[in-house]
Design an enzyme around this catalytic site. Sequence first.
Site, PDB file in Angstrom:
ATOM      1  N   ARG A 160      -6.142   5.645 -13.500  1.00 24.80           N
ATOM      2  CA  ARG A 160      -7.063   5.079 -12.846  1.00 24.80           C
ATOM      3  C   ARG A 160      -9.128   5.558 -13.624  1.00 24.80           C
ATOM      4  NH1 ARG A 160      -5.653   1.139  -9.161  1.00 24.80           N
ATOM      5  NH2 ARG A 160      -7.192  -0.102  -9.913  1.00 24.80           N
ATOM      6  N   LYS A 176      -2.227   1.556   2.264  1.00 26.11           N
ATOM      7  CA  LYS A 176      -1.865   0.352   1.460  1.00 26.11           C
ATOM      8  C   LYS A 176      -0.829  -0.876   1.874  1.00 26.11           C
ATOM      9  CE  LYS A 176      -4.365   2.263  -2.753  1.00 26.11           C
ATOM     10  NZ  LYS A 176      -4.499   2.214  -3.990  1.00 26.11           N
ATOM     11  N   PRO A 188      -5.749  -4.553  -4.591  1.00 24.49           N
ATOM     12  CA  PRO A 188      -5.772  -3.479  -3.419  1.00 24.49           C
ATOM     13  C   PRO A 188      -5.640  -2.756  -2.137  1.00 24.49           C
ATOM     14  CG  PRO A 188      -4.520  -5.832  -3.276  1.00 24.49           C
ATOM     15  CD  PRO A 188      -3.405  -4.993  -4.214  1.00 24.49           C
ATOM     16  N   GLU A 189      -7.077  -1.998  -2.036  1.00 16.92           N
ATOM     17  CA  GLU A 189      -7.111  -0.866  -0.770  1.00 16.92           C
ATOM     18  C   GLU A 189      -7.350  -1.831   0.766  1.00 16.92           C
ATOM     19  OE1 GLU A 189     -10.194   1.774  -2.334  1.00 16.92           O
ATOM     20  OE2 GLU A 189     -10.450   0.890  -4.464  1.00 16.92           O
TER      21      GLU A 189
END
Length: 289
Positions: A269, A52, A2-3
Amino acid sequence: MPEGHTLHRLALDLDAAFAGDTTWSSSPQGRFVDGAARINGRLMEKAEAYGKQLFVAFAGVEEQVRIHLGLIGGLAVHESPPGTGGVGDLGARPVVGQVRWRLESARSWADLRGATVCTLLTPEEQAAYVARLGPDPLRDDADPDRAWRRINRSRVSIAALLMDQAVLAGVGNVYRAEILFRHQLDPFMEGRFLRRAEWDAVWGDLVGLMAYGVLHNRIDTVRPEHEPEAMGRPARKDDHGGEVYVYRRTHQPCLVCETPVRTEVVAGRNLFWCPRCQPRSRRRTPVRG
């Protein structure tokens, strides 16, 4: 993972459900038993996000709960069924799955599952932890100059810097790819070659896009002229739920120039970019050898 907008949305949801109410805490899974006991029976004061990270404060307890959802974590907030609430009605809320922390009040309940971190931090520990994070575009106290000072002297690529939480808190893989595309920036250009006007534009755009994410609980980054209705194309279908330019669109045509989107791993990523809309910058250090 989740951002940042997701954590800020969760903070708002927790405040709406529990702030000002006496709450009960438990750890059905057993990994937060001591922490839950410490805050059990306390009035919840507020929840707030920083990047986050999610922090939850309770009256009469100096420690705050710190949560990091990680890759698979989730925090589900529910309204209590009519006629339930309080310690005597815990049976009306069955435990489903590995619930690390359950928070309950007379009107609401929430279950935390799969989080990387759920622990209590003293004020000193929390301050030290937050001090290691970069500015969060969603916070009123954010100082974009702090991030600029790190970026301006860095030999690391812009794509990697945007994912570094010590540089910029809350930006994840989706916002990274999309913000670089929207500003036609070469993802592999070193931070020291970024111009101040470019950084100011990136920061302002992140503030707006992430605020939209909090409001709508989804990431949408395409401009009106590139939305499905305007282009006569099908709407995007993806887990994150929004319209994007390049994220997870490998080999698909760019919505602007139709060049196939490319992918490469950067900072652990997958980075997505359009080689035509984001051409190699002349400011990039030449490759030797």
